[in-house]
Design an enzyme around this catalytic site. Structure first.
Site, PDB file in Angstrom:
ATOM      1  N   ILE A   1      73.960 -97.831 -27.363  1.00 40.60           N
ATOM      2  CA  ILE A   1      73.054 -96.767 -26.896  1.00 40.60           C
ATOM      3  C   ILE A   1      72.021 -97.289 -25.907  1.00 40.60           C
ATOM      4  CG2 ILE A   1      73.344 -95.344 -28.960  1.00 40.60           C
ATOM      5  CD1 ILE A   1      70.600 -96.455 -29.920  1.00 40.60           C
TER       6      ILE A   1
ATOM      7  N   CYS B   1      82.436 -97.721 -35.039  1.00 44.77           N
ATOM      8  CA  CYS B   1      81.631 -98.598 -34.180  1.00 44.77           C
ATOM      9  C   CYS B   1      80.741 -99.392 -35.125  1.00 44.77           C
ATOM     10  CB  CYS B   1      80.852 -97.799 -33.140  1.00 44.77           C
ATOM     11  SG  CYS B   1      79.942 -96.372 -33.780  1.00 44.77           S
TER      12      CYS B   1
END
Length: 565
Positions: free
Chosen positions: A251, A339
């Protein structure tokens, strides 16, 4: 500020603001999640108030309490809630569809009790969210795994996000599953986790058939010296499996890339940061009609690394989602995706693969079901990614107006990237989707505005504790009413939609997955003329309207002539 300038700037919902900062002694800049970069100059007599203005606006845009968000101020009326089904019931109805079973209206328990087949079942082991606080109350799991075993197995994955099924092919038995990363040391056997993961493998059609291969897709870059702490599976620990790394960045990388792209588009756009057309120098007969050619050096304009970096991220997500869909559609193999925590890159990939595999998700109703299942029910951290307040972590406060635990350093355009991937697929397959690119833009704007409760907080559990459903308007009703107001010609409807042409999986070939910048979203503020992308849908709709009006006029003239005779 002139009326024309206000029109070009548009309405700026406070929660769409990512950051407000002082630029110099008399101006400040507003940076938006929606690609807007706006600079406001103060009058000379207001210069002393600059810091106070910035501080006040920041306080308004970043409230510290959940109940101070705009959605709670709107307050849903009893009439608006009367016909609204709960998100939990809608999730069970989607499970019904996946199991190819349809039941008359009844209680959630009656529906859940009947949802099972020879391979999979729906469990309510997480009904109190004790198994995993960021998972939905009902989960699809292998029928061979008991609820007691699930409790033990949840400790083998980060944050208790154990492998569960998001989508299944009722015909072949192949599944698309999701989880977080495994806990512990790679190559060290974890028998509970191995049993659950192995149970996801596609069963043979006949009893004598062997189980098919299982693909374990780790969305992150692979293990290396630079990433020594990454936890992942080893193929030798999971029989008949293959571990694949996709190389999608985290992110933080995505946020930096998006910020650079936003600055690049603003710098070279045709509208300046104060909403006015840019005036350029006259050279011979060529006039710079606000094209921003004068706002940077030729080197900065021809340096495409910023744009290419962002599009490379999009391409990797597209390739990953397509690869997963291909394995399920063509090999009838099951795929487990994860993930780190299993709520960002995992959600992007599972959502994209589901959209490719199942034509239902390419309709308005299916899009809602997909978003509610994989983004909302499975706990994408919307409050964290948008920098909004939510409930206090680790407890159940008496009222939801607890100071935010979210922080700006966890904001990231995760949902936006997924929507852009869909927009890229719509460009490749213009007749495969019931909705248009304009629908996706309005959808992300509605999410960012915080006018609706659906995307508040970080999980289904938090939204229940905050009583969001009964306190805030619903985004789906708003979008449905918007479509209804325009009838069959509303801009959210794709006029080229032909469901019979794409009534099965779509698996794009790799060379076709070469994305271009999504103009309707990225260019709408800085390059409004170019953002329409040719306006093919609008031109088609206007042409159809003209034909319909002409036909109605002919009918009316024929009637008038008949009456005269």
């Amino acid at each position: 500020m002139s009326k024309e300038t206000k029109s070009k700037l548009g309405t700026i919902p406070l929660t769409t603001v990512e950051q407000i900062k002082e630029q110099d002694a008399r101006s400040f800049e507003i940076i938006g999640h929606d690609m807007r970069l706006l600079v406001f100059d103060l009058k000379s007599e207001q210069k002393q108030e600059l810091s106070k203005i910035v501080e006040y606006l920041t306080r308004c845009a970043k409230p510290s309490r959940l109940v101070d968000l705009f959605a709670f101020a709107l307050n849903s009326t009893p009439s608006a809630l009367a016909n609204r089904t709960s998100p939990n019931m809608r999730l069970l109805k989607e499970y019904q569809r996946l199991f190819c079973k349809w039941f008359p209206p009844g209680t959630g328990f009656e529906i859940q009790k009947s949802l099972e087949d020879k391979w999979w079942r729906v469990t309510e082991a997480n009904s109190d969210y004790s198994l995993c606080s960021t998972y939905p109350s009902h989960l699809i799991v292998p029928r061979t795994i008991s609820d007691e075993e699930l409790q033990v197995m949840s400790t083998s994955r980060a944050l208790g996000r154990l492998p569960v099924i998001s989508w299944c092919d009722f015909g072949s038995g192949a599944v698309l599953a999701r989880s977080s990363q495994p806990m512990g040391i790679k190559n060290l056997k974890n028998y509970e986790d191995e049993k659950l993961v192995s149970a996801l493998r596609t069963p043979g059609i006949h009893r004598t058939d062997s189980l098919r291969k299982l693909y374990i897709v780790d969305a992150r870059p692979g293990v290396s010296d630079a990433r020594p702490r990454i936890c992942s599976e080893s193929a030798c620990s999971y029989p008949e499996s293959e571990v694949v790394y996709l190389g999608i960045e985290d992110i933080y990388e995505m946020r930096v890339s998006f910020s650079s792209l936003r600055k690049y588009v603003d710098t070279h756009g045709s509208i300046s940061s104060n909403g006015l057309p840019l005036a350029g120098p006259v050279t011979g007969d060529l006039v710079n009609h606000g094209s921003a050619w004068g706002r940077g050096t030729i080197n900065s304009m021809t340096k495409f690394s910023i744009r290419e970096e962002w599009l490379n991220h999009i391409q990797i997500i597209l390739i990953g989602g397509s690869w997963i869909a291909e394995k399920i559609a063509h090999e009838s193999a099951s795929v487990l995706v994860h993930c780190s925590d299993g709520w960002d890159r995992t959600t992007q990939l599972v959502g994209l693969a589901s959209l490719l595999l199942d034509p239902f998700y390419r309709t308005f109703t299916g899009f809602q079901a997909l978003v509610e299942k994989d983004w909302l029910a499975f706990g994408h951290q919307f409050a964290e990614r948008m920098g909004l307040p939510t409930l206090a972590k680790g407890g159940q406060p008496e009222n939801p107006s607890v100071k935010s635990q979210a922080s700006d350093n966890k904001t990231s355009p995760v949902l936006l990237q997924w929507l852009e991937c869909i927009a890229q697929l719509m460009r490749m397959y213009p007749s495969a989707f019931e909705f248009s690119s304009a629908f996706l833009v309005d959808f992300i704007d509605a999410v960012l505005s915080c006018r609706f409760g659906n995307f508040l907080c970080n999980s289904e559990w938090e939204r229940k504790q905050a009583e969001v459903e009964s306190s805030c308007p619903c985004i789906w009703k708003y979008l449905a009413d918007l479509r209804a107001s325009g009838g069959i010609f509303h801009e959210h409807r794709n006029p080229f939609y032909k469901p019979s042409k794409h009534n099965g999986p779509i698996v794009p070939p790799s060379p076709a997955l070469a994305p271009t910048l999504w103009p309707e979203f990225y260019l709408r503020w800085a390059c409004p003329l170019e953002s329409q992308g040719g306006g093919r849908e609008c031109q088609y709709i206007e042409a159809v309207k003209t034909i319909k009006d002409a036909e109605s006029r002919i009918i009316e003239l024929k009637r008038m002539i008949a009456e005269e005779h």
